[in-house]
Design a protein around this motif. Sequence first.
Motif, PDB file in Angstrom:
ATOM      1  N   SER A   1      -6.002  10.347  -2.682  1.00 35.35           N
ATOM      2  CA  SER A   1      -6.355  11.271  -1.602  1.00 35.35           C
ATOM      3  C   SER A   1      -6.553  10.533  -0.278  1.00 35.35           C
ATOM      4  O   SER A   1      -6.627  11.156   0.773  1.00 35.35           O
ATOM      5  N   ASN A   2      -6.639   9.200  -0.344  1.00 35.57           N
ATOM      6  CA  ASN A   2      -6.834   8.388   0.861  1.00 35.57           C
ATOM      7  C   ASN A   2      -5.506   7.925   1.437  1.00 35.57           C
ATOM      8  O   ASN A   2      -4.568   7.653   0.688  1.00 35.57           O
ATOM      9  N   PRO A   3      -5.437   7.801   2.770  1.00 36.64           N
ATOM     10  CA  PRO A   3      -4.303   7.071   3.340  1.00 36.64           C
ATOM     11  C   PRO A   3      -4.331   5.627   2.830  1.00 36.64           C
ATOM     12  O   PRO A   3      -5.398   5.047   2.662  1.00 36.64           O
ATOM     13  N   LYS A   4      -3.175   5.075   2.555  1.00 34.99           N
ATOM     14  CA  LYS A   4      -3.108   3.708   2.029  1.00 34.99           C
ATOM     15  C   LYS A   4      -3.398   2.688   3.138  1.00 34.99           C
ATOM     16  O   LYS A   4      -3.207   2.950   4.309  1.00 34.99           O
ATOM     17  N   ILE A   5      -3.865   1.511   2.734  1.00 35.75           N
ATOM     18  CA  ILE A   5      -4.129   0.438   3.688  1.00 35.75           C
ATOM     19  C   ILE A   5      -3.330  -0.801   3.308  1.00 35.75           C
ATOM     20  O   ILE A   5      -3.171  -1.114   2.126  1.00 35.75           O
ATOM     21  N   GLN A   6      -2.801  -1.459   4.307  1.00 36.38           N
ATOM     22  CA  GLN A   6      -2.081  -2.719   4.111  1.00 36.38           C
ATOM     23  C   GLN A   6      -2.624  -3.750   5.098  1.00 36.38           C
ATOM     24  O   GLN A   6      -2.791  -3.457   6.288  1.00 36.38           O
ATOM     25  N   ILE A   7      -2.932  -4.927   4.594  1.00 34.27           N
ATOM     26  CA  ILE A   7      -3.398  -6.004   5.473  1.00 34.27           C
ATOM     27  C   ILE A   7      -2.320  -7.084   5.549  1.00 34.27           C
ATOM     28  O   ILE A   7      -1.845  -7.569   4.529  1.00 34.27           O
ATOM     29  N   ILE A   8      -1.947  -7.436   6.762  1.00 34.44           N
ATOM     30  CA  ILE A   8      -0.988  -8.516   6.992  1.00 34.44           C
ATOM     31  C   ILE A   8      -1.792  -9.776   7.308  1.00 34.44           C
ATOM     32  O   ILE A   8      -2.456  -9.856   8.339  1.00 34.44           O
ATOM     33  N   TYR A   9      -1.749 -10.728   6.404  1.00 29.43           N
ATOM     34  CA  TYR A   9      -2.545 -11.943   6.542  1.00 29.43           C
ATOM     35  C   TYR A   9      -1.802 -13.020   7.318  1.00 29.43           C
ATOM     36  O   TYR A   9      -0.606 -13.222   7.121  1.00 29.43           O
ATOM     37  N   GLU A  10      -2.541 -13.712   8.172  1.00 28.84           N
ATOM     38  CA  GLU A  10      -2.033 -14.893   8.861  1.00 28.84           C
ATOM     39  C   GLU A  10      -3.047 -16.024   8.691  1.00 28.84           C
ATOM     40  O   GLU A  10      -4.248 -15.785   8.627  1.00 28.84           O
ATOM     41  N   ASP A  11      -2.561 -17.248   8.644  1.00 29.05           N
ATOM     42  CA  ASP A  11      -3.379 -18.427   8.375  1.00 29.05           C
ATOM     43  C   ASP A  11      -3.740 -19.136   9.682  1.00 29.05           C
ATOM     44  O   ASP A  11      -2.851 -19.503  10.454  1.00 29.05           O
ATOM     45  N   ASP A  12      -5.061 -19.328   9.920  1.00 37.95           N
ATOM     46  CA  ASP A  12      -5.464 -20.069  11.119  1.00 37.95           C
ATOM     47  C   ASP A  12      -5.867 -21.516  10.824  1.00 37.95           C
ATOM     48  O   ASP A  12      -6.154 -22.289  11.733  1.00 37.95           O
ATOM     49  N   LYS A  13      -5.947 -21.869   9.520  1.00 43.23           N
ATOM     50  CA  LYS A  13      -6.328 -23.218   9.096  1.00 43.23           C
ATOM     51  C   LYS A  13      -7.719 -23.642   9.617  1.00 43.23           C
ATOM     52  O   LYS A  13      -8.087 -24.811   9.562  1.00 43.23           O
TER      53      LYS A  13
END
Length: 380
Positions: free
Chosen positions: A71-83
Amino acid sequence: MKNKGLIVAVLAIALMALGWWFWKGENQKSEDKEVVKIGAILPLTGEAANYGTRLKKGMDLAIKEINSDFSNPKIQIIYEDDKGIPNTGISAYNKLRSINNINYIIGGMFSNVALSLAPITEKDKVILMSPTASAVEFSDFGDYVFRIYPSDIYDGDFLANFANNELKINNIAIVSVDAASTIEISRVFAEKFKSNGGVISFTNNYKQGEKNFRTILQKLKSVESEVIFIPGYIEDIATLLKQAKELGVDKTFLTISTVYDKKIFDIAGDAAEGLIFSAPAYDVNSLTPEIQNFVKLYTKEYGETPDILAAYGYDVVKISYQAIYKSPTSLNEIIKNLYNTKDYPGVTGTTSFDKNGDVIKQLKILTIKDNSFIEYNGKN
């Protein structure tokens, strides 16, 4: 007749295929519209990777839980590495903006990265939500900058009041790692402690990674203070505690939540016994439904008990999603929703935000006894 029937059959199949294609296309468009995409800038490789990957586990668990509710809108996280490096964090941000068109970012974990990102995100009108940055300056950037971790001012005041009112002391020494956040906590602590009538009898700063604290500790043996405030990183604190034990420095040591990690038992051993520190109101043994559910899901997913960083990762996604999902395309509404977050029942404590985007969250005092973290009660 046979040819006519064949033509009708072919037309029917073609119409069915065309109908399916249109349905599939529209359905895919609908699904795409319902995916909430946000960015995350974390230290996932390098010396700080241990911190970032633990936080990410909690974040991924929150994503999985949210997406399991259809019933929820889906979530996607785009990860980036800052070290853990500010300039790398800025490069990661530029990629998320230019390629992924992201307008909500979780990061950075460390104050140095968060402080490098904040003026840029504020200028670009991109929301920045830090899970663990504590630097005082983070409060000053504007309406697009938030955090769910208490500021150094909050922590420093809390610990100074504890030292005065609970430990009942009026004389203390301070030994701090030479890092922006710990120097600021030390400053705030000293000001509050002195305003409460206390005296700072000794101060000393050292470089991160210091291996020899013996000269400092020999001096501490002769100062009047019974309590030593030692804000720093877990490895340095462990080294200091072990050498203090070797030299017979019979003092009480007080510090911050950087030691809230079972690794302290391995690297400091019994030298960590009696260490007192501030910590978020997170307890894996808590009977509150939110924490019980989190611990159950995390243990099932990863086969281990979640630590404080996993808890912060979980909370930062859940709090962000709560503000975003009702109006994912309106930054003004998302900001309004964040400011209106009051008493959110997070696993790291009940959470609200003040006018600066700083978190209002309860802290507690823990101590180490028999290789366990327990709540300090004045008798242990």
